[in-house]
Design a protein around this motif. Structure first.
Motif, short mmCIF file in Angstrom:
data_model
loop_
_atom_site.label_atom_id
_atom_site.label_comp_id
_atom_site.label_asym_id
_atom_site.label_seq_id
_atom_site.Cartn_x
_atom_site.Cartn_y
_atom_site.Cartn_z
N THR A 185 0.80 -1.22 0.00
CA THR A 185 0.00 0.00 0.00
C THR A 185 0.84 1.28 0.00
OG1 THR A 185 -1.74 -1.23 1.11
CG2 THR A 185 -1.96 1.16 1.10
N PRO A 186 1.97 1.32 0.71
CA PRO A 186 2.73 2.58 0.73
C PRO A 186 3.08 3.11 -0.66
CG PRO A 186 3.56 1.13 2.43
CD PRO A 186 2.56 0.33 1.64
N ALA A 187 3.29 2.22 -1.61
CA ALA A 187 3.66 2.66 -2.96
C ALA A 187 2.55 3.48 -3.61
CB ALA A 187 4.01 1.46 -3.83
N HIS A 188 1.30 3.27 -3.16
CA HIS A 188 0.18 3.98 -3.79
C HIS A 188 0.26 5.49 -3.57
CE1 HIS A 188 -2.38 0.58 -5.08
NE2 HIS A 188 -1.67 -0.06 -4.18
N ASP A 189 0.83 5.90 -2.44
CA ASP A 189 0.88 7.34 -2.13
C ASP A 189 2.06 8.03 -2.83
OD1 ASP A 189 -1.31 7.06 -0.51
OD2 ASP A 189 -0.09 6.61 1.26
N LYS A 190 2.98 7.26 -3.35
CA LYS A 190 4.19 7.87 -3.93
C LYS A 190 3.96 8.15 -5.41
CE LYS A 190 6.88 5.86 -0.27
NZ LYS A 190 7.78 4.80 0.17
N THR A 191 3.00 9.01 -5.65
CA THR A 191 2.60 9.28 -7.03
C THR A 191 3.72 9.94 -7.83
OG1 THR A 191 1.62 11.30 -6.20
CG2 THR A 191 0.13 9.46 -6.53
N TYR A 192 4.65 10.60 -7.11
CA TYR A 192 5.74 11.27 -7.84
C TYR A 192 6.69 10.28 -8.49
CZ TYR A 192 7.61 10.28 -3.20
OH TYR A 192 7.97 9.64 -2.04
N ARG A 193 6.54 8.98 -8.21
CA ARG A 193 7.33 7.98 -8.92
C ARG A 193 6.77 7.68 -10.31
NH1 ARG A 193 10.90 4.71 -6.23
NH2 ARG A 193 10.81 4.68 -3.97
N GLN A 194 5.55 8.15 -10.57
CA GLN A 194 4.90 7.84 -11.84
C GLN A 194 5.19 8.96 -12.83
OE1 GLN A 194 4.22 4.85 -10.95
NE2 GLN A 194 2.02 4.72 -11.20
N GLN A 195 5.52 8.57 -14.05
CA GLN A 195 5.82 9.62 -15.03
C GLN A 195 4.58 10.47 -15.31
OE1 GLN A 195 5.63 9.17 -19.02
NE2 GLN A 195 5.76 6.94 -19.11
N SER A 196 3.38 9.90 -15.13
CA SER A 196 2.16 10.65 -15.41
C SER A 196 2.01 11.85 -14.46
CB SER A 196 0.95 9.74 -15.27
OG SER A 196 0.96 9.08 -14.02
N TYR A 197 2.67 11.79 -13.31
CA TYR A 197 2.63 12.88 -12.33
C TYR A 197 3.17 14.17 -12.94
CZ TYR A 197 4.06 15.23 -7.90
OH TYR A 197 4.25 16.11 -6.87
N TYR A 198 4.07 14.06 -13.90
CA TYR A 198 4.73 15.24 -14.45
C TYR A 198 4.05 15.78 -15.70
CZ TYR A 198 8.07 13.80 -11.05
OH TYR A 198 8.62 13.45 -9.85
N GLY A 199 3.03 15.06 -16.18
CA GLY A 199 2.34 15.53 -17.36
C GLY A 199 3.27 15.58 -18.55
N PHE A 200 2.94 16.43 -19.49
CA PHE A 200 3.75 16.55 -20.70
C PHE A 200 4.67 17.75 -20.55
CE2 PHE A 200 4.56 17.81 -25.08
CZ PHE A 200 5.00 16.59 -25.60
N VAL A 201 5.97 17.52 -20.58
CA VAL A 201 6.94 18.59 -20.37
C VAL A 201 7.67 18.87 -21.67
CG1 VAL A 201 8.85 19.38 -18.95
CG2 VAL A 201 7.27 17.68 -18.03
#
Lengths: 313, 176
Positions: free
Chosen positions: B153-169
């Motif tokens: 479960t802890p991994a679910h809160d670490k959204t900053y590990r997902q590339q989608s968190y950064y959108g399109f840069v």
């Protein structure tokens, strides 16, 4: 290569399988040279992930805010995991993790020359994400197509995770260049000045000086040459860098309308080979840090082993 | 103390209705530590509900090429000490993060017999299998449903590990 007629038949069958797009899996027949080249490449790649934790790890305690710190820690943890994926892939070829780690610590093994450069400012963390990880992704996306199953799978997994590394770095540079202070912008430009050329060297020597490449391409380990990958990366990133108002440290950089490519000036290969041979700015420090980590981890290994022994008793 | 610990193969299940798939291996002094190592190495992102670890020595692995070169010998007359083997197969050459996938069970006395029964059963699409793994059920250590909160479960809160968190840069696209 092989002169044994049995091996000649098997080699032909092996190459036919690769031409059909099949993956070679542990247990399948493979030429000794295929195994040797893969062990060389995969173990170097694993070492690069492990040593690659050091330049960025140095900035964890100095990250500018909590969000950046969490992102950086997650990224460095990923690099540790990527090293493990790759050591696993190499192990399937018959080399042990212990042998590989020993080769890293005693300096026999090579790893990516880029990690022998120092991270002098916070902007270097951003540049490693955008350019160094970006260049690595370029290479790894190609290797995800490679003919050896375990290496290909490690690469697919790594690319999926590494894209976050690239984006967090690029996001930082875009942020500092669009809304940063003049000092921040100068810090970003200074970082680009130092990382640009070493990053281009990451793709390896020119095709004319890369004797292994034809065989690696024939056996589906690599599918593109060093120069092809380097040029693709230059073409993708140069317009992005220029759009931010950055100056690329290459007075000869020019767009060739006819080829549709950005052409660069000469790469300083003397510097590249100096770093590869161990004479880069940080080679000794990186190896000393790995040795120290290994030594400092001894009590953990002993404690875990003692606990396991107690559970069994 | 540099002695290499035994290797454990790691199987990960991404959601309750998906099969466990082989994702790689870890080294550990026992299965309990192997599970923890497997969590750290393979579950840094929210895509796991269960992990299994198996000592590498307990895995009987064979590729289609090996079977073609050395066809499986006929069954011995008497099968004693039958146990349950989990059958794993690789049936695709497409690029993937995972290797063999759990497809069912076979009861047999040895992994070789389990393989032969699996191939003859018609249940496992045997002509399309590139790699078989047979693993005795008794050799598997599994994460418990009660471990989900602490392991996964802890991994679910670490959204900053997902590339989608950064959108399109992209500075060039933004300017258009």
């Amino acid at each position: 290569m092989q002169s044994d007629p049995v091996d000649t038949d098997r080699l032909q069958e092996f190459e036919t399988r690769i031409a059909r797009g099949e993956k070679i899996e542990p247990g399948d027949w493979m030429p000794d040279e295929y195994r040797r080249q893969l062990i060389r490449m995969i173990s170097q790649h694993a070492h690069s992930e492990v040593v690659g934790m050091l330049p960025e790890g140095a900035w964890i305690t100095r990250a500018p805010n909590l969000r950046r710190k969490m992102v950086l820690m997650a990224k460095v943890q990923d690099e540790a995991g990527h090293g493990q994926y790759l050591y696993h892939a190499a192990e399937t070829l018959g080399i042990s993790r212990e042998e590989m780690l020993a080769a890293l610590l005693n300096g026999r093994a090579k790893y990516s020359s880029i990690f022998n450069y120092p991270t002098l400012t916070w902007a270097d963390v951003a540049w490693i994400g955008w350019l160094v990880d970006g260049a690595a992704i370029k290479n790894q996306t190609m290797l995800a197509h490679c003919s050896y199953g375990p290496y290909s799978r490690a690469m697919v997994r790594i690319c999926a995770e590494e894209t976050f590394h690239y984006k967090q770095g690029k996001e930082m540079i875009v942020h500092y260049m669009s809304s940063g202070t003049p000092k921040q912008k100068a810090m970003v430009q200074d970082g680009l000045n130092r990382w640009w050329w070493p990053m281009l060297m990451m793709f390896g020597p020119h095709d004319t000086d890369s004797p292994n490449s034809p065989l690696l391409i024939r056996w589906g380990i690599k599918t593109k040459s060093n120069d092809t990958l380097r040029q693709e990366f230059i073409n993708e990133e140069v317009p992005e860098l220029l759009a931010l108002g950055l100056t690329i440290p290459d007075p000869q950089l020019a767009f060739n309308e006819a080829s549709g490519s950005w052409e660069i000036g000469p790469i300083n290969w003397d510097e590249f080979w100096q770093v590869v041979r161990g004479n880069g700015p940080m080679n000794a420090e990186r190896l000393a840090a790995r040795q120290q980590a290994h030594d400092n981890g001894l009590w953990v290994r002993e404690a875990v082993a003692a606990y396991a022994a107690k559970q069994q008793a | 103390m540099d002695t290499q610990w035994p290797r454990y193969e790691v199987f990960k299940q991404d959601s309750p209705h998906k099969a466990h798939e082989a994702v790689g291996s870890v080294h550990a002094p026992d299965a309990e530590m192997a599970l923890l190592q497997a969590r750290d190495v393979f579950v840094r992102r929210p895509s796991a509900v269960s992990l299994w670890v198996v000592p590498e020595t307990a895995v009987f692995a064979i590729t289609a090429e090996e079977i073609a070169a050395n066809p499986v010998p006929p069954l011995p007359p008497i099968a004693t000490h039958a146990q349950t083997y989990l059958v794993f197969t690789k049936t695709s050459q497409r690029r993937s993060m995972t290797f063999v996938r759990h497809v069912g069970e076979i009861v047999a006395a040895t992994p070789q017999i389990a393989l032969q029964l699996a191939m003859e059963s018609g249940r496992f699409n045997e002509d399309a299998v590139f790699v078989w793994w047979l693993v005795p059920e008794s050799a598997i250590t599994r994460s418990e449903p009660g471990d989900i909160d602490s392991l996964f479960t802890p991994a679910h809160d670490k959204t900053y590990r997902q590339q989608s968190y950064y959108g399109f840069v992209s500075p060039t696209r933004n300017r258009k």
